[in-house]
Design an enzyme around this catalytic site. Structure first.
Site, PDB file in Angstrom:
ATOM      1  N   ILE A 152      -4.903 -10.494   2.346  1.00 21.75           N
ATOM      2  CA  ILE A 152      -3.764 -10.803   1.465  1.00 21.75           C
ATOM      3  C   ILE A 152      -4.223 -11.374   0.129  1.00 21.75           C
ATOM      4  CG2 ILE A 152      -2.237 -11.237   3.427  1.00 21.75           C
ATOM      5  CD1 ILE A 152      -2.629 -14.251   2.880  1.00 21.75           C
ATOM      6  N   GLN A 174      -6.269 -10.038  -2.136  1.00 20.62           N
ATOM      7  CA  GLN A 174      -6.655  -9.113  -3.192  1.00 20.62           C
ATOM      8  C   GLN A 174      -5.978  -7.762  -3.003  1.00 20.62           C
ATOM      9  OE1 GLN A 174     -10.895  -9.081  -2.759  1.00 20.62           O
ATOM     10  NE2 GLN A 174     -10.856  -8.161  -0.748  1.00 20.62           N
ATOM     11  N   LEU A 226     -24.772 -17.162  -3.733  1.00 19.60           N
ATOM     12  CA  LEU A 226     -24.529 -17.765  -2.431  1.00 19.60           C
ATOM     13  C   LEU A 226     -23.173 -17.279  -1.933  1.00 19.60           C
ATOM     14  CD1 LEU A 226     -25.812 -21.381  -3.179  1.00 19.60           C
ATOM     15  CD2 LEU A 226     -27.036 -19.532  -2.007  1.00 19.60           C
ATOM     16  N   ASP A 227     -23.214 -16.209  -1.145  1.00 24.65           N
ATOM     17  CA  ASP A 227     -21.994 -15.557  -0.677  1.00 24.65           C
ATOM     18  C   ASP A 227     -21.270 -16.430   0.343  1.00 24.65           C
ATOM     19  OD1 ASP A 227     -20.362 -12.959  -0.342  1.00 24.65           O
ATOM     20  OD2 ASP A 227     -20.966 -13.434   1.710  1.00 24.65           O
ATOM     21  N   GLU A 278     -20.397 -18.288  -4.688  1.00 26.12           N
ATOM     22  CA  GLU A 278     -19.275 -17.338  -4.725  1.00 26.12           C
ATOM     23  C   GLU A 278     -18.092 -17.930  -3.963  1.00 26.12           C
ATOM     24  OE1 GLU A 278     -16.781 -14.236  -2.827  1.00 26.12           O
ATOM     25  OE2 GLU A 278     -18.357 -15.334  -1.791  1.00 26.12           O
ATOM     26  N   ASP A 287     -20.125  -4.472   7.348  1.00 27.18           N
ATOM     27  CA  ASP A 287     -19.518  -4.982   6.121  1.00 27.18           C
ATOM     28  C   ASP A 287     -20.315  -4.603   4.877  1.00 27.18           C
ATOM     29  OD1 ASP A 287     -17.592  -6.251   4.577  1.00 27.18           O
ATOM     30  OD2 ASP A 287     -18.485  -8.249   4.798  1.00 27.18           O
TER      31      ASP A 287
END
Length: 471
Positions: free
Chosen positions: A337, A339, A193-194, A235, A50
């Site tokens: 879905i 973005q 903070l993801d 985030e 990722d």
């Protein structure tokens, strides 16, 4: 290290402006020193997937990018933001691998969320699965294959390389403390903070932004970093009221609604929805038009009527340059879905005037502007990288060589954008009030005022013209 300033922040990977962190600093020193005040360096740790968001170890910088010396060198000239993936860690990390090898004898046996401990009968009911705010069309888990031959389900929200953390365990709290302090000790001014809202989970709920647990976690992280003077930025992509709630608690938030609202205004020559948002949006925020992900759709729910969201999303594929629906499908390893994958410049049809107007509005809006590296160079959709990798998000993740950057900055649209960024960084009016002045539905007039200093933006969404007057 430099602390947070009210100046434009660049978002970039460590290897997308040149090959590594040294190249990045070279490019910034050569062309962008006055245009940016801060940098969000996207995950620069060893990772198993990722694009860096499956971190294996926060104690080291990926050797392909450089080392802590390069990070600290940047921190002396720009305020830096780094990611902390509070929700998960890599399946190939030493922590998870130790758990697979030793199971209950592992020091990390409670670092992960084991279905047998989380759910009353070891498995969620169909009703409980339906309640979960999830990214997959089934219960969020992977099968942990232990060295003793047994198998067990552990929570996995995202990709199979990203194993969720049991943030309530003591092991996890020690783990979080160690990792955050490591970042703080190397010149980081802000920690993002993801996937923050996914980190709090409770059976029988959505397992997303669970109160009061989410506030306990936020306060815990705040206590860890406070002695370092580090700022936290959670985030979250969700309904705008969630961002408002976080700001009311005193924290910075993201404005992920602005990108879609501006596209809507520019496509249809109307400003009423945008004006409404600028009136009510958080003031303690970071604004975005583009990020390493796509253009958010879920973020404008109830800020645009449903039919406006539908036609704006549909028209990105019609009015945008070289963007197709198929890029958001399984064929390109992308079923998100929430973005649309496209550079912001290409979403506006590679139109210089529309693009510069959008940036001007962003820079005058409440908050600190963030500019993605592709956006800073007014980058078009990278169809070559997209087709080579068959990864939808790579349409907006071009790799620029230093030589290519030298050429791109000569384009008039880039020169004008950099001038706007320099103006935003240096004019004192932006440290003062935000005032939305009266205008018709085709226009937007924003006054920024600080004592005797002022800057006024007059934008027309029909003609795509704007002017700035200032003290």
């Amino acid at each position: 290290m430099k602390k947070l300033e009210n100046k434009c922040m660049l978002i970039t990977y460590a290897d997308c402006m040149g090959d590594n962190l040294k190249d990045l600093k070279c490019a910034l020193d050569r062309h962008f020193r006055e245009a940016i005040g801060g940098i969000h360096v996207l995950p620069f740790f060893p990772s198993s997937g990722d694009r860096g968001f499956a971190p294996m170890d926060y104690h080291v910088v990926d050797s392909a990018f450089g080392g802590w010396d390069e990070i600290e060198a940047l921190s002396k000239e720009y305020y830096l933001m780094a990611d902390y993936m509070i929700n998960h860690i890599s399946a190939h990390s030493a922590y998870y691998q130790d758990f697979l090898a030793k199971k209950d004898a592992s020091n990390y046996h409670d670092l992960f969320i084991r279905y047998k401990d989380f759910w009353e009968n070891g498995e969620p009911t169909d009703e409980q699965i339906d309640q979960i705010y999830k990214r997959k069309p089934r219960a969020p888990y992977v099968d942990a294959q232990f060295a003793d031959g047994t198998t067990e389900k552990v929570w996995c929200t995202f990709d199979e390389e990203q194993i969720d953390i049991n943030v309530n365990s003591k092991t996890a709290r020690d783990f979080i403390t160690d990792n955050l302090r490591t970042l703080c000790g190397h010149g980081i001014a802000l920690v993002r903070l993801d996937a923050f809202a996914y980190a709090t989970k409770k059976a029988g709920t959505s397992c997303f932004f669970i109160e009061p647990d989410v506030w306990d976690l936020m306060h815990f992280c705040e206590d860890v970093v406070k002695d370092y003077g580090v700022t936290l930025l959670p985030e979250i992509h969700e309904h705008y009221t969630m961002q408002q709630k976080i700001e009311q608690a005193g924290y910075y938030v993201y404005d992920f609604a602005l990108p879609m609202l501006l596209i809507n205004a520019l496509y249809y020559g109307q400003s009423r929805y945008l004006k409404h948002w600028l009136t009510i949006c958080p003031r303690k925020q970071f604004t975005t038009l583009d990020t390493h992900d796509g253009i958010g759709v879920v973020d404008v729910k109830d800020l645009l009527p449903d039919d406006e969201i539908a036609r704006t999303k549909e028209d990105i594929f019609q009015k945008g340059a070289n963007v197709k629906k198929v890029y958001n499908t399984k064929a390109y390893n992308n079923l998100d879905i929430y973005q649309v994958n496209c550079t912001y410049y290409s979403a506006l049809g590679d139109d210089d005037d529309a693009y510069l107007l959008a940036r001007a509005v962003q820079f005058f809006a409440p908050g600190i502007p963030q500019v993605y590296y592709v956006g800073m160079l007014a980058g078009k959709n990278d169809l070559k990288l997209l087709e080579e990798t068959k990864v939808g998000r790579n349409i907006n993740r071009h790799y620029y060589s230093l030589e290519e950057i030298d050429e791109e900055v000569k384009r008039p649209v880039v020169q004008k954008l950099l001038d706007l960024m320099k103006f935003r960084n240096t004019h004192p009016a932006f440290d003062g009030e935000f005032i939305l002045e009266e205008s018709n539905d085709e226009e937007l007039v924003i006054l920024r005022k600080n004592g005797d200093d002022f800057a006024r933006l007059h934008a027309n969404f029909k003609t795509k013209e704007f002017s700035i007057t200032h003290s």
